[in-house]
Design an enzyme around this catalytic site. Structure first.
Site, PDB file in Angstrom:
ATOM      1  N   GLY A  85       0.771  -1.240   0.000  1.00  0.00           N
ATOM      2  CA  GLY A  85       0.000   0.000   0.000  1.00  0.00           C
ATOM      3  C   GLY A  85       0.803   1.292   0.000  1.00  0.00           C
ATOM      4  CB  ILE A 143      10.387  12.906   0.557  1.00  0.00           C
ATOM      5  CG1 ILE A 143      10.561  13.177   2.060  1.00  0.00           C
ATOM      6  CG2 ILE A 143       8.955  12.481   0.241  1.00  0.00           C
ATOM      7  CD1 ILE A 143      10.444  11.944   2.958  1.00  0.00           C
ATOM      8  CE  LYS A 154      -1.736  12.134  -5.286  1.00  0.00           C
ATOM      9  NZ  LYS A 154      -2.191  12.326  -6.672  1.00  0.00           N
ATOM     10  CB  THR A 155       3.443   7.418  -2.285  1.00  0.00           C
ATOM     11  OG1 THR A 155       4.805   7.770  -2.535  1.00  0.00           O
ATOM     12  CG2 THR A 155       2.723   7.218  -3.601  1.00  0.00           C
ATOM     13  N   GLY A 191      13.238   5.761   5.601  1.00  0.00           N
ATOM     14  CA  GLY A 191      12.079   4.935   5.970  1.00  0.00           C
ATOM     15  C   GLY A 191      11.008   5.734   6.675  1.00  0.00           C
ATOM     16  N   GLY A 217       7.294   4.176   7.077  1.00  0.00           N
ATOM     17  CA  GLY A 217       6.116   3.417   7.503  1.00  0.00           C
ATOM     18  C   GLY A 217       5.888   3.392   8.997  1.00  0.00           C
ATOM     19  CD  GLU A 218       7.380  -0.055  10.658  1.00  0.00           C
ATOM     20  OE1 GLU A 218       6.467  -0.291  11.466  1.00  0.00           O
ATOM     21  OE2 GLU A 218       7.486  -0.640   9.562  1.00  0.00           O
TER      22      GLU A 218
END
Lengths: 746, 327
Positions: A479, A637, A641-642, A710, A712-713
């Site tokens: 995702g 980055i 957007k994502t 990173g 996500g976390e």
């Protein structure tokens, strides 16, 4: 170390739309349960209704006679899975113990453990027949109540083996040194069990294409890890197992383990010799496919009156199953986040008669941050200091855990950006004094950090005759937009427009990549993609021979099917000629990319800060998050957007963690009583306020060549304590057990 | 889910006959509750009688009374201009329920016949006297955070989940029913029952009876009304406690009052004594607090729902404040 980022003037950094966005919104993207295979039949699981004991008898006659039923498989008649005999630790995740051996014997280890699978020609018929299976049990006394069994908490096996593991007991300076501080506090914090509920249910289609050749369409975060696990289970070569996960509808860690239902479907497919589809029900998502473990924590924290930390002691105990040791790094950040001469950490796990937990976004760090960042807020209040000022007074420019310099750390910039955007100056030092009508207004902040990890991965690159470059790697895209950012990285690395680049993933036949977890995919697979692009140019350069010999491979410019040089347009060659030169083959490479020794020299972390404004109703205790600002130092980055989407999703996850989520078990039965999305509350749109995202966007060229760290976390770590701290600022009430529901505030 | 037959009669009479003939049949309209219960094996009808296309979806208004067909959709009624103008409390309660998607499917008749959301009722592996009489009440000594503080029995402490019903009981609605023995009218407060020794019976409807409409008198409650729903997230959650409040004010003196609570009992809980205490008093916070105290008389909590003893009166005060703009 390069001073300059690898990419300039390209598409890296752009808010590029997702390469698969159209497929997803039009329904053309195929998820694991959506493959149409000839002869496909449907499975439905029957779960145990006791938490511990044995199956005395299981009557499947009525189910077998039901219309459309092809097989009812239980421990009595299941084919034996060869690997079960000596199955031990799975490849991923590295937990000790033995994964549940589905249908292996009569033992019941948790409530709703799969005890039978019914296979029928339609889902409805399978589900109906599943209701006809009648089971008699011999129940044992189960233990599911965390508090009642705290005395059984144990040191995890890997901590015993490795005293350097983040789960091992650790002391810096004096043990419990906080006790010597002039100002000290001791608090206990609890987070409840939080259930994995990505939109896509756990689902698999298992298809034995030959007696020793298995294909699975499976919702996983590790196609290679899954391939290895199933090859081992069935005693067949790895290359005989094909794992397809082209699209994954959210996972958050839910797909980092291979669960009993997957093997149940594979057994069923072998039994009926047809492809079997098995999709869990929403209720089954609550009982057998992992969750964020219930965790008790205790913090002792002390400082001097002028706000210098003297010590922090952080203890945590998380629940696990009786058959696997699930562990996470709950107390790790306490060792490195703030400057403090004395640090003690203790981590324990408590085996209960429940299924095995699994990492959930931010995993242990998010749990630990709730305790640490709440405690920092509590101590700031006790010292009458602004909580951001208190953190700044204990800021550290080297990693206090090991003395190494940070690869990069722009946490101060995050503080500044976030404080400005939320309007931190409007925060009242005295809780409960800022009112708007019937609502109390409060501001809070919480810091998050997570290792900027990079592993080894391979990527393949092939230039097609039409000039398109296709890259492949056996990663997944659960995702975050992995496929999209890989196209951006490859496009810039090749100097080509993104439309001419394709990235393929989610297939175990592709070059090896690790599981998608731990915020490491762009660092790891991105590095491999960039390396593969360079290798492709190198090979084109060699094939071009004397034409380009005056230049370097990096100078090659690819335009359509023509290759030329950046500084010398007259030196050019048609790609068709290079194919001829390559024995008629399209030019292709496979490269492996590995981290170097940077980890020995540097400490590498991403950082985030969440700032929130909450309103709490004075009479009803309802909490509304009015505004949220999520700032991150996550290196380069690649796609604003994502990356921004990840931060938004993490922030909403933090709202759930802080305010709404918590699974309840009735200990008399050892069975969950909040098993659907009506009773187990995830935030809805109306709970999510305007969320502003701000990135520092400075490269960390020590972590990897792209400068990424990173996201996500850190998108969720620190969000829940920020909200809890804001609730305290609004009301003067300190809620140390999540979620903060209205009943706790009235 | 069991195998079932499906029929779709075209006339109410045929639907009633089909239902009366077959004890193991169920009416189905929007299906937003029944299908879930069937999938979980909680209800196992052998025949579904689809009433969703019966001509019972009209919304009419005559002689100062609204007559809302039982097959009218929740969303249609909540958005109706005349309802918004004359029965704003009903519109607010409807919009507080479920989510937009569900309100687009759910009917008015189905809404009032929702089964409880008690987790023990929903899980066939756990005891529940409502689902399986005699098996015991799982919630009594179990997880009872969402459960009743009024009117429960030792057989059942579940609550009725509908928001709309709370407004309808406050507004003195009447349920119109057709059955094998003819038509009858049930005052809304008598539609739902307390669990007593028969928690399996949610309502006073007789076998085969079909709700055809609900009548709501246009009262003076067009301005000072509020439906307050306290829940654990901003939308799509059942009420911890909800309050329907409607006042008629004259020079800030309360001439008439209606008050009911949801999430506290096996039926929508009308607060008649508290209403009486409001009449004739000025609309002030002190008045509201006194009424709230009366409303809570007789309330009793269990292990996990003691918060309702405080949240209940707080919600009553807040609903009345919102209805009257008392700061």
């Amino acid at each position: 170390m390069n001073e300059q980022p690898l990419f300039k003037d390209g598409v890296v950094g752009d808010r590029m739309n997702r390469v698969d966005g159209r497929l997803k919104v039009t329904g053309a993207a195929q998820y694991s349960a959506e493959y149409q295979l000839p002869g496909l039949v449907h499975g439905f699981l029957v779960g145990s209704t006791i938490a511990k004991g044995r199956i005395k008898s299981i009557d499947t006659k009525a189910a077998e006679r039901a219309p459309g039923v092809l097989a009812v498989i239980t421990h009595v008649n299941s084919i034996k899975v060869p690997g079960f005999a000596n199955r031990s630790q799975p490849d991923e995740p590295p937990t000790a113990g033995q994964p549940l051996r589905v249908f292996h014997d009569e033992k019941i280890l948790f409530n709703d453990q799969p005890i039978a699978i019914v296979v029928a020609d339609t889902l409805e018929r399978a589900r109906y027949a599943a209701g006809l299976v009648k089971t008699q049990y011999e129940a044992d006394q189960h233990a599911t109540n965390f508090n009642a069994h705290m005395d059984r908490a144990k040191v995890p096996a890997q901590a015993k083996k490795n005293p350097k593991s983040p789960q091992a007991d650790h002391d810096r300076g004096q043990v419990d040194g906080y006790k010597t501080a002039p100002v000290k506090l001791e608090m206990e914090y609890v987070i409840p069990t939080e259930m994995h509920n990505p939109m896509e249910l756990q689902s698999i289609i298992a298809h034995w294409e030959a007696p020793d050749k298995l294909t699975v369409y499976d919702k996983v975060q590790a196609v290679k890890g899954t391939q290895r696990a199933f090859a081992k289970d069935w005693g067949i070569p790895e290359q005989n197992v094909k794992v397809i996960a082209t699209f994954v509808g959210g996972a958050f860690g839910n797909g980092l383990h291979n669960w009993p239902h997957e093997t149940a479907a594979i057994i069923a497919a072998k039994t009926v010799n047809r492809p079997v589809k098995l999709v869990l029900t929403r209720e089954q998502m609550f009982t057998m496919v992992g969750y964020r473990p219930y965790t008790w924590q205790r913090i002792g924290i002390g400082a001097t009156p002028d706000g210098k930390l003297v010590g922090i002691t952080h203890e945590a105990t998380g629940q696990t199953s009786t058959y696997e040791d699930f562990t996470e790094s709950t107390v790790q950040q306490t060792r490195m986040m703030y400057q403090s001469p004395n640090i003690s950490t203790r981590y324990r796990i408590l085996p209960l008669d429940i299924s095995t937990p699994i990492w959930m976004r931010g995993p242990g760090e998010a749990t630990g941050a709730f305790a640490l960042e709440s405690a920092m807020d509590e101590l700031a209040h006790a010292l009458n200091l602004d909580p951001m000022e208190f953190r700044l007074r204990n800021y550290t420019d080297t990693d206090p855990d090991n003395g190494k310099p940070w690869s990069t750390k722009y946490l101060k910039e995050c503080y500044q950006m976030g404080a400005e955007r939320i309007g931190w100056k409007n925060r009242q030092m005295q809780p409960g004094t800022n009112k708007q009508g019937d609502w109390l207004v409060g501001y809070g902040m919480g810091v998050g950090t997570f290792g900027a990890n990079r592993g080894s991965a391979k990527a393949g690159a092939r230039m097609l005759a039409n000039g398109t470059v296709v890259l492949q790697s056996a990663t997944t895209d659960i995702g975050p937009g992995t496929g999209t950012v890989m196209v951006q990285l490859a496009a810039d690395a090749l100097g080509m427009p993104p439309e001419k680049v394709r990235f393929e993933l989610g297939n175990s036949l592709f070059p090896d990549a690790p599981s998608q977890g731990g915020s490491a995919t762009v660092n790891t697979v991105g590095s491999a993609v960039v390396a593969a692009c360079a290798a492709l140019k190198e090979k084109l350069y060699q094939l071009a021979g004397s034409t380009f010999s005056a230049a370097k491979p990096a100078d090659i410019v690819i335009k359509g099917t023509q290759l030329s040089l950046a500084n010398n347009a007259s030196a050019k060659v048609a790609y068709a000629d290079l194919i001829k030169q390559n024995n008629g083959q399209e030019v292709a490479v496979v490269t492996e990319s590995k981290p170097g020794n940077e980890r020995q020299k540097y400490s590498m972390y991403s950082f985030s800060v969440h700032f929130v404004e909450v309103h709490v109703h004075q009479l009803t205790g309802e909490v509304r998050v009015k505004k949220m600002v999520a700032c991150a130092d996550a290196g380069t980055i690649v796609n604003h957007k994502t990356a921004g989407n990840q931060m938004l999703g993490g922030a909403v996850g933090g709202i759930g963690m802080a305010l709404t989520e918590g699974a309840m078990i009735d200990d008399r039965f050892g069975r969950y009583v909040t098993k659907d999305l009506a009773d187990y509350h995830v935030p809805v749109h109306a709970d999510a306020p305007a969320i502003e995202v701000a990135f520092v966007d400075k490269p960390d060229l020590i972590v990897d060549p792209m400068g990424t760290k990173g996201i996500g976390e850190i998108a969720i770590i620190g969000a829940a304590p920020a909200i809890a701290n804001a609730v305290f600022n609004a009301t003067g009430k300190r809620i140390r057990e999540l979620p903060i529901t209205p009943d706790k505030l009235i | 889910m069991n195998q079932f037959q499906y029929v779709r009669p075209s006339k109410p009479k045929a639907a009633i006959d089909a239902r009366a003939k077959d004890q193991n049949s169920q009416f189905i309209a929007g299906g937003t509750n029944l299908l879930d219960l069937m999938k979980r094996g909680v209800m196992n009808p052998e025949r579904l009688i689809d009433i969703s296309r019966l001509p019972l979806d009209k919304l009419e208004r005559e002689n100062n009374t609204f007559r809302i067909g039982s097959m009218a959709l929740n969303a249609t009624v909540a958005d109706d201009k005349q309802v918004l103008e004359k029965l704003p409390l009903l519109a607010q309660a409807l919009n507080a329920g479920a989510s937009a998607q569900l309100r687009n499917m759910a009917t008015i008749g189905g809404n009032m016949l929702q089964r409880t959301r008690c987790p023990y009722f929903y899980d066939t592996a756990l005891p529940c006297n409502k689902r399986e009489p005699g098996s015991g009440c799982g919630a009594l000594e179990g997880y009872n955070r969402m459960h009743a503080i009024f009117g429960f029995s030792d057989k059942c402490i579940a609550v009725h989940p509908s928001d709309m019903s709370v407004a309808l009981v406050a507004l003195d609605a009447t349920v119109l029913v057709s059955g094998p023995k003819g038509d009858r009218r049930i005052p809304f407060g008598e539609l739902h029952r307390l669990p007593g020794d028969m928690p399996q019976k949610d309502t006073t409807l007789e076998p085969g009876e079909l709700i055809t409409a609900v009548e709501v008198p246009e009262g003076p409650f067009t301005k000072n009304v509020h439906y307050l729903k306290v829940r654990e997230r901003a939308s799509y959650a059942f009420a911890l406690v909800s309050v329907a409040a409607a006042l008629q004010l004259e020079n800030n003196i309360i001439k008439d009052a209606r008050l009911a609570m949801g999430g506290v009992a096996h039926k929508p809980w009308r607060l008649t004594e508290a209403e009486k205490s409001l009449v004739g008093k000025p609309a002030t916070e002190a008045t509201f607090q006194a009424a709230a105290a009366i409303a809570m008389q007789g309330a009793k909590a269990f292990k996990h729902n003691a918060y309702k003893l405080k949240l209940g009166p707080n919600a009553i005060v807040q609903a009345l404040k919102n209805a009257t703009n008392v700061a």
